[in-house]
Design a protein around this motif. Structure first.
Motif, PDB file in Angstrom:
ATOM      1  N   PRO A  50       0.818  -1.239   0.000  1.00  0.00           N
ATOM      2  CA  PRO A  50       0.000   0.000   0.000  1.00  0.00           C
ATOM      3  C   PRO A  50       0.838   1.270   0.000  1.00  0.00           C
ATOM      4  O   PRO A  50       0.524   2.225  -0.707  1.00  0.00           O
ATOM      5  CB  PRO A  50      -0.818  -0.140   1.291  1.00  0.00           C
ATOM      6  CG  PRO A  50      -0.867  -1.597   1.562  1.00  0.00           C
ATOM      7  CD  PRO A  50       0.448  -2.127   1.110  1.00  0.00           C
ATOM      8  N   LEU A  51       1.921   1.288   0.779  1.00  0.00           N
ATOM      9  CA  LEU A  51       2.788   2.459   0.797  1.00  0.00           C
ATOM     10  C   LEU A  51       3.473   2.656  -0.550  1.00  0.00           C
ATOM     11  O   LEU A  51       3.567   3.788  -1.052  1.00  0.00           O
ATOM     12  CB  LEU A  51       3.834   2.318   1.899  1.00  0.00           C
ATOM     13  CG  LEU A  51       4.871   3.455   2.000  1.00  0.00           C
ATOM     14  CD1 LEU A  51       4.185   4.784   2.269  1.00  0.00           C
ATOM     15  CD2 LEU A  51       5.907   3.139   3.079  1.00  0.00           C
ATOM     16  N   ALA A  52       3.945   1.560  -1.151  1.00  0.00           N
ATOM     17  CA  ALA A  52       4.588   1.673  -2.461  1.00  0.00           C
ATOM     18  C   ALA A  52       3.606   2.176  -3.517  1.00  0.00           C
ATOM     19  O   ALA A  52       3.949   3.018  -4.358  1.00  0.00           O
ATOM     20  CB  ALA A  52       5.167   0.318  -2.873  1.00  0.00           C
ATOM     21  N   LEU A  55       3.039   5.955  -2.908  1.00  0.00           N
ATOM     22  CA  LEU A  55       4.153   6.760  -3.385  1.00  0.00           C
ATOM     23  C   LEU A  55       4.207   6.797  -4.907  1.00  0.00           C
ATOM     24  O   LEU A  55       4.528   7.831  -5.501  1.00  0.00           O
ATOM     25  CB  LEU A  55       5.470   6.211  -2.825  1.00  0.00           C
ATOM     26  CG  LEU A  55       5.683   6.366  -1.318  1.00  0.00           C
ATOM     27  CD1 LEU A  55       6.989   5.706  -0.898  1.00  0.00           C
ATOM     28  CD2 LEU A  55       5.690   7.842  -0.925  1.00  0.00           C
ATOM     29  N   ALA A  56       3.890   5.672  -5.548  1.00  0.00           N
ATOM     30  CA  ALA A  56       3.913   5.640  -6.999  1.00  0.00           C
ATOM     31  C   ALA A  56       2.860   6.553  -7.598  1.00  0.00           C
ATOM     32  O   ALA A  56       3.095   7.226  -8.607  1.00  0.00           O
ATOM     33  CB  ALA A  56       3.720   4.202  -7.497  1.00  0.00           C
ATOM     34  N   VAL A  57       1.676   6.608  -6.960  1.00  0.00           N
ATOM     35  CA  VAL A  57       0.578   7.401  -7.512  1.00  0.00           C
ATOM     36  C   VAL A  57       0.759   8.889  -7.245  1.00  0.00           C
ATOM     37  O   VAL A  57       0.548   9.721  -8.133  1.00  0.00           O
ATOM     38  CB  VAL A  57      -0.774   6.903  -6.943  1.00  0.00           C
ATOM     39  CG1 VAL A  57      -1.913   7.830  -7.350  1.00  0.00           C
ATOM     40  CG2 VAL A  57      -1.055   5.489  -7.439  1.00  0.00           C
ATOM     41  N   VAL A  60       5.802   9.451  -7.672  1.00  0.00           N
ATOM     42  CA  VAL A  60       6.575   9.049  -8.844  1.00  0.00           C
ATOM     43  C   VAL A  60       5.843   9.412 -10.132  1.00  0.00           C
ATOM     44  O   VAL A  60       6.433   9.990 -11.060  1.00  0.00           O
ATOM     45  CB  VAL A  60       6.881   7.536  -8.792  1.00  0.00           C
ATOM     46  CG1 VAL A  60       7.642   7.106 -10.042  1.00  0.00           C
ATOM     47  CG2 VAL A  60       7.676   7.202  -7.542  1.00  0.00           C
ATOM     48  N   LEU A  61       4.554   9.086 -10.211  1.00  0.00           N
ATOM     49  CA  LEU A  61       3.807   9.336 -11.446  1.00  0.00           C
ATOM     50  C   LEU A  61       3.755  10.819 -11.807  1.00  0.00           C
ATOM     51  O   LEU A  61       3.974  11.172 -12.977  1.00  0.00           O
ATOM     52  CB  LEU A  61       2.396   8.751 -11.315  1.00  0.00           C
ATOM     53  CG  LEU A  61       1.521   8.816 -12.577  1.00  0.00           C
ATOM     54  CD1 LEU A  61       2.194   8.061 -13.711  1.00  0.00           C
ATOM     55  CD2 LEU A  61       0.139   8.238 -12.293  1.00  0.00           C
ATOM     56  N   PRO A  62       3.479  11.741 -10.865  1.00  0.00           N
ATOM     57  CA  PRO A  62       3.509  13.162 -11.254  1.00  0.00           C
ATOM     58  C   PRO A  62       4.874  13.632 -11.748  1.00  0.00           C
ATOM     59  O   PRO A  62       4.955  14.440 -12.673  1.00  0.00           O
ATOM     60  CB  PRO A  62       3.108  13.879  -9.958  1.00  0.00           C
ATOM     61  CG  PRO A  62       2.309  12.889  -9.203  1.00  0.00           C
ATOM     62  CD  PRO A  62       2.948  11.572  -9.500  1.00  0.00           C
TER      63      PRO A  62
END
Length: 432
Positions: A50-52, A55-57, A60-62
């Motif tokens: 869930p944390l990963a 963070l990805a959403v 990292v993605l922006p």
């Protein structure tokens, strides 16, 4: 005795059978251990997933989208697809064919009907001033013949409406902007430009802005870092050497800014540093100055406020390291005849380098991307890269240039971090 030492037939058989039995048990044990380790890894992954994902959403993605927006732009290709397909094969050796002009006319007519010309006109006008007028003026003047109009005579029609359609510069810009991938934004962020012959050169001196802006940002961040190090080192040393009660009070004072909004702290500094503020009033009351000093809306105000805001990020890593340094080292050095200054410089100071390195890196990285404080207390010549990123993203909707400046800022941070880790080593960057 020898007869007693010789194994019997049953003992020999058992000894011969044990290795096979041991190998089977070992294989089963390894399988059970592998399954147990696999279950443990899956449980750990389930806890971290869930944390990963979060963070990805949200992180990292922006960043990936921002980096992509600096190089990828389909505003012209999506709004003028016929033009993008037709002008891609133009070799610039002479004027484009009638098919290219027919595609331009068809896209302008269709875009006028669907009101889809704003984005391509804005994109073209960014690269060549006046192109927006060409797009909308031509679209309004074209007859409404539909998208399947015959290709004959469109060159004369377009150049008759606006003679800039015969200009090579406008057509080259249209050909470049019609491609989905572009280097225009990144070159512009580096004060560079691509000529009609595709050669890259520096922009005219009066148009160069962003390299100087990046150097200004680095200079302000470096100054704030030095100020925080000079003020934070003795404060952290005091925290590490005083008794428990005094230490608790000082820690509360250090942590107090974290409990106050950044906007509130900046507004308080504006009140203190203005011409009729507390600082000028106190200096005039003591007779130190005859008239109010200009302490705000300049570089001094930016550095003073940012240093106060970021000082805890220097103090806390230093304090964490100093707290673990035994005072007996200094006492031993002084007992051997070393003066306090020499013992401090040669014994105590080297042991604080991990905390100083971590605090310096943290303060510098945070200050390099500051926006609110320079925008509120800085003058026109004190704004940093973050201000212009926000300006191009919100005021002018120039997402490509905002993304290019963001990419440049990210690149500066990455390069500095790599250089810093090479100089000080990764061990000194991790302070527990």
């Amino acid at each position: 005795m020898a007869a007693l030492a010789e194994p019997g037939p049953d003992q020999g058989a058992n000894r011969g059978a044990n290795p096979g039995l041991d190998r089977a048990e070992a294989r089963a044990l390894r399988a059970r251990l592998w399954r147990s380790e696999r279950r443990r890894q899956l449980r750990a992954f389930g806890l971290v997933a869930p944390l990963a994902l979060f963070l990805a959403v949200v992180f990292v993605l922006p960043i990936v989208q921002m980096l992509g927006a600096a190089w990828h732009d389909r505003s012209v290709a999506d709004a003028m697809p016929r033009t993008a397909a037709a002008i891609a094969s133009w070799d610039r050796d002479g004027p484009p064919s009638e098919e290219v002009y027919a595609a331009i006319a068809a896209d302008l007519i269709a875009g006028r009907q669907t009101r889809a010309l704003a984005l391509p006109a804005q994109r073209l006008n960014q690269e060549l001033t006046g192109f927006r007028t060409v797009i909308f003026g031509t679209a309004r003047a074209l007859p409404d013949l539909g998208a399947d109009a015959p290709p004959e005579g469109w060159r004369d029609t377009l150049t008759g409406i606006d003679d800039r359609w015969a200009d090579t510069a406008h057509l080259v810009v249209l050909q470049r902007a019609a491609r989905p991938w572009t280097s225009y934004y990144m070159l512009h962020a580096l004060d560079m430009e691509r000529g009609l012959d595709d050669r890259i050169a520096r922009q005219p001196p009066d148009e160069r802005l962003f390299v100087q802006l990046a150097l200004r940002t680095l200079g302000i961040a470096a100054t704030v870092t030095v100020v925080c190090a000079v003020m934070g080192f003795p404060l952290a040393y005091l925290l590490a050497t005083v008794s428990g009660g005094v230490r608790a009070v000082l820690l509360v004072m250090v942590l107090l800014p974290f409990w106050t909004s950044l906007l509130v702290r900046t507004a308080a500094w504006i009140v203190m540093l203005q011409s009729e503020g507390l600082v000028n009033s106190a200096l005039m009351w003591t007779g130190a100055i005859g008239e109010p000093l200009r302490l705000i809306y300049n570089r001094f105000g930016v550095i003073a406020v940012m240093s106060q805001v970021l000082l805890p990020f220097m103090v806390l890593p230093l304090y964490a390291v100093m707290q673990g340094i035994s005072p007996w080292y200094m006492r031993a050095a002084q007992s051997l005849g070393a003066p306090f200054a020499t013992a401090f410089r040669r014994v105590y100071l080297p042991q604080t380098m991990p905390g100083l390195a971590a605090g310096t890196l943290l303060v510098f990285m945070l200050s390099i991307g500051y926006y609110i404080t320079p925008a509120l207390v800085g003058g026109r010549g004190d704004q940093m890269l973050s201000y212009f990123i926000a300006f191009y993203a919100t005021e002018t909707a120039n997402w490509g240039l905002a993304a290019a400046l963001g990419t440049m800022l990210t690149g500066i941070v990455a390069v500095l971090f790599v250089l810093y880790s090479r100089v000080f080593g990764t061990r000194e960057l991790s302070v527990g």
